[in-house]
Write a protein that holds these residues in place. Sequence first.
Motif, PDB file in Angstrom:
ATOM      1  N   PRO A 161     -20.060  51.863  16.160  1.00 48.59           N
ATOM      2  CA  PRO A 161     -20.995  51.157  17.036  1.00 48.59           C
ATOM      3  C   PRO A 161     -20.303  50.728  18.330  1.00 48.59           C
ATOM      4  CG  PRO A 161     -21.115  50.293  14.801  1.00 48.59           C
ATOM      5  CD  PRO A 161     -19.934  51.205  14.842  1.00 48.59           C
ATOM      6  N   LYS A 214     -29.939  35.248  18.332  1.00 46.78           N
ATOM      7  CA  LYS A 214     -29.829  35.752  19.703  1.00 46.78           C
ATOM      8  C   LYS A 214     -29.032  34.819  20.611  1.00 46.78           C
ATOM      9  CE  LYS A 214     -34.075  38.526  19.858  1.00 46.78           C
ATOM     10  NZ  LYS A 214     -35.392  38.692  20.529  1.00 46.78           N
ATOM     11  N   LYS A 274     -25.762  46.415  16.006  1.00 44.44           N
ATOM     12  CA  LYS A 274     -25.629  46.158  17.443  1.00 44.44           C
ATOM     13  C   LYS A 274     -26.313  44.867  17.883  1.00 44.44           C
ATOM     14  CE  LYS A 274     -24.984  50.981  18.827  1.00 44.44           C
ATOM     15  NZ  LYS A 274     -25.579  52.146  19.533  1.00 44.44           N
ATOM     16  N   LYS A 275     -27.095  44.267  17.004  1.00 43.17           N
ATOM     17  CA  LYS A 275     -27.726  42.982  17.331  1.00 43.17           C
ATOM     18  C   LYS A 275     -26.732  41.829  17.187  1.00 43.17           C
ATOM     19  CE  LYS A 275     -32.322  44.570  15.911  1.00 43.17           C
ATOM     20  NZ  LYS A 275     -33.460  44.383  14.985  1.00 43.17           N
ATOM     21  N   ARG A 326     -26.911  55.850   8.762  1.00 43.25           N
ATOM     22  CA  ARG A 326     -25.955  55.363   9.769  1.00 43.25           C
ATOM     23  C   ARG A 326     -26.676  54.945  11.048  1.00 43.25           C
ATOM     24  NH1 ARG A 326     -22.772  59.263   9.475  1.00 43.25           N
ATOM     25  NH2 ARG A 326     -23.385  60.489  11.284  1.00 43.25           N
ATOM     26  N   TRP A 327     -27.667  55.734  11.483  1.00 41.83           N
ATOM     27  CA  TRP A 327     -28.447  55.408  12.674  1.00 41.83           C
ATOM     28  C   TRP A 327     -29.185  54.082  12.502  1.00 41.83           C
ATOM     29  CZ3 TRP A 327     -33.912  55.228  13.284  1.00 41.83           C
ATOM     30  CH2 TRP A 327     -34.339  55.076  14.597  1.00 41.83           C
ATOM     31  N   LEU A 328     -29.801  53.901  11.329  1.00 40.22           N
ATOM     32  CA  LEU A 328     -30.513  52.655  11.062  1.00 40.22           C
ATOM     33  C   LEU A 328     -29.541  51.470  11.015  1.00 40.22           C
ATOM     34  CD1 LEU A 328     -32.993  53.862   8.280  1.00 40.22           C
ATOM     35  CD2 LEU A 328     -33.612  53.055  10.572  1.00 40.22           C
ATOM     36  N   GLN A 329     -28.403  51.669  10.348  1.00 44.99           N
ATOM     37  CA  GLN A 329     -27.393  50.612  10.268  1.00 44.99           C
ATOM     38  C   GLN A 329     -26.950  50.167  11.656  1.00 44.99           C
ATOM     39  OE1 GLN A 329     -24.274  52.282   7.613  1.00 44.99           O
ATOM     40  NE2 GLN A 329     -24.155  50.194   6.893  1.00 44.99           N
ATOM     41  N   TYR A 330     -26.600  51.130  12.495  1.00 37.14           N
ATOM     42  CA  TYR A 330     -26.069  50.801  13.816  1.00 37.14           C
ATOM     43  C   TYR A 330     -27.097  50.055  14.660  1.00 37.14           C
ATOM     44  CZ  TYR A 330     -21.854  53.657  13.099  1.00 37.14           C
ATOM     45  OH  TYR A 330     -20.657  54.164  12.648  1.00 37.14           O
ATOM     46  N   ARG A 331     -28.368  50.366  14.472  1.00 37.69           N
ATOM     47  CA  ARG A 331     -29.411  49.643  15.201  1.00 37.69           C
ATOM     48  C   ARG A 331     -29.368  48.155  14.853  1.00 37.69           C
ATOM     49  NH1 ARG A 331     -35.397  51.778  15.331  1.00 37.69           N
ATOM     50  NH2 ARG A 331     -35.430  50.013  16.774  1.00 37.69           N
ATOM     51  N   TYR A 332     -29.160  47.848  13.589  1.00 38.64           N
ATOM     52  CA  TYR A 332     -29.089  46.450  13.167  1.00 38.64           C
ATOM     53  C   TYR A 332     -27.756  45.818  13.565  1.00 38.64           C
ATOM     54  CZ  TYR A 332     -33.369  46.456  10.336  1.00 38.64           C
ATOM     55  OH  TYR A 332     -34.673  46.504   9.916  1.00 38.64           O
TER      56      TYR A 332
END
Length: 361
Positions: A178, A118, A151-152, A143-149
């Motif tokens: 993303p 972070k 974007k971190k 794809r939704w799960l991937q993008y969540r990770y």
Amino acid sequence: MKAKKICIAPLDWGLGHATRCIQLAKALMQLDYQVFIASEGYHEVVLREALPGATFLPIAGYRIQYSKEGRWFLFKMITQVPKIIFSVYYERNWLRKMQKQFQFDLIISDNRFGFHHKQFPSVFITHQLNVQTGFSFTNTLVRWLQYRYIKKFSSLWIPDIEGKENYAGILSNPIKKPSMPTWYLGALSRLSPNNHQQALEPIQFLGIVSGPEPQRTLFENTLWMQGNAGDAAFAIVAGRPKGNNEPTISNKGKLYPHADGPSLSALIESAEYIIFRGGYTSLMELIPFQKKLIIIPTPGQTEQEYLASWWEANGWAISFSQENFNLKEAIQKAAYIEFKQPSFYSFSIETLKDKLKDLTL
């Protein structure tokens, strides 16, 4: 001035994630950064061989295994989801401890979703923004799960080019990306033709074997058995960097457990045909050689199956399934095909400088 520190961690899912980081790591060292590599096993052996100036830190990999039959591939992956989730949390905690010790200025993850911090710039490298599972619903979910990770992370680097002439099709060029700084960095290739190695005797084909077990060994055995049943010279690189590296020699063939970059380049140049899995890194590395490519995707491995169909549709390669693969028939078909060659858009160290400035380095 003290050199800034960069830690690179490639996924251990096949050697491709490690080998495509070699050119990037060399460029960073050329720019006077101190490079740390987090890896283990075969991947560490290959990276140590290519990057003697880097500092290596041991980290456990995901250690994914494939099924023996393609029809069970998806089920086998699903059963390993808990292992993958554990690995994501493990690598995140590992990085926190190492960050306290080494104070990295930049963190680069090749497909390791938990390898970010972070408080420090973190880059995620992937060519798979649109994973093909075989079903549209699960494609969208993954794809939704991937993008969540993803974007971190601070930034996304894609080893491909943007637009119609790209190497990975919809895998790397989805309609929706993303919402974060993104760089298409071109082809990452540690190999190049005419590297001044001593020329080898011409061979009909070179088999390049890779990937997790047991499919790696099954593919190796298929090529070795059928190659020896023919009457033309051939060679196989087995993708086993650990242990004895002496080749096994038969009447017509040579089976090398492993080949470093220059040796592999020389073998590629000596061959008329390249028979391989069609993993994405291998595809990028083979473009400059302009060889006739025969792809045998890992059974059930949807990414390789998609890439094989994409390259075949563009006329850059031909592909066959591993089930009932016949080497003689594949060579005969390839002999009558007029192969096209994709343009090679090389990774740029000058653009890398700019991207590092954007990340405050």
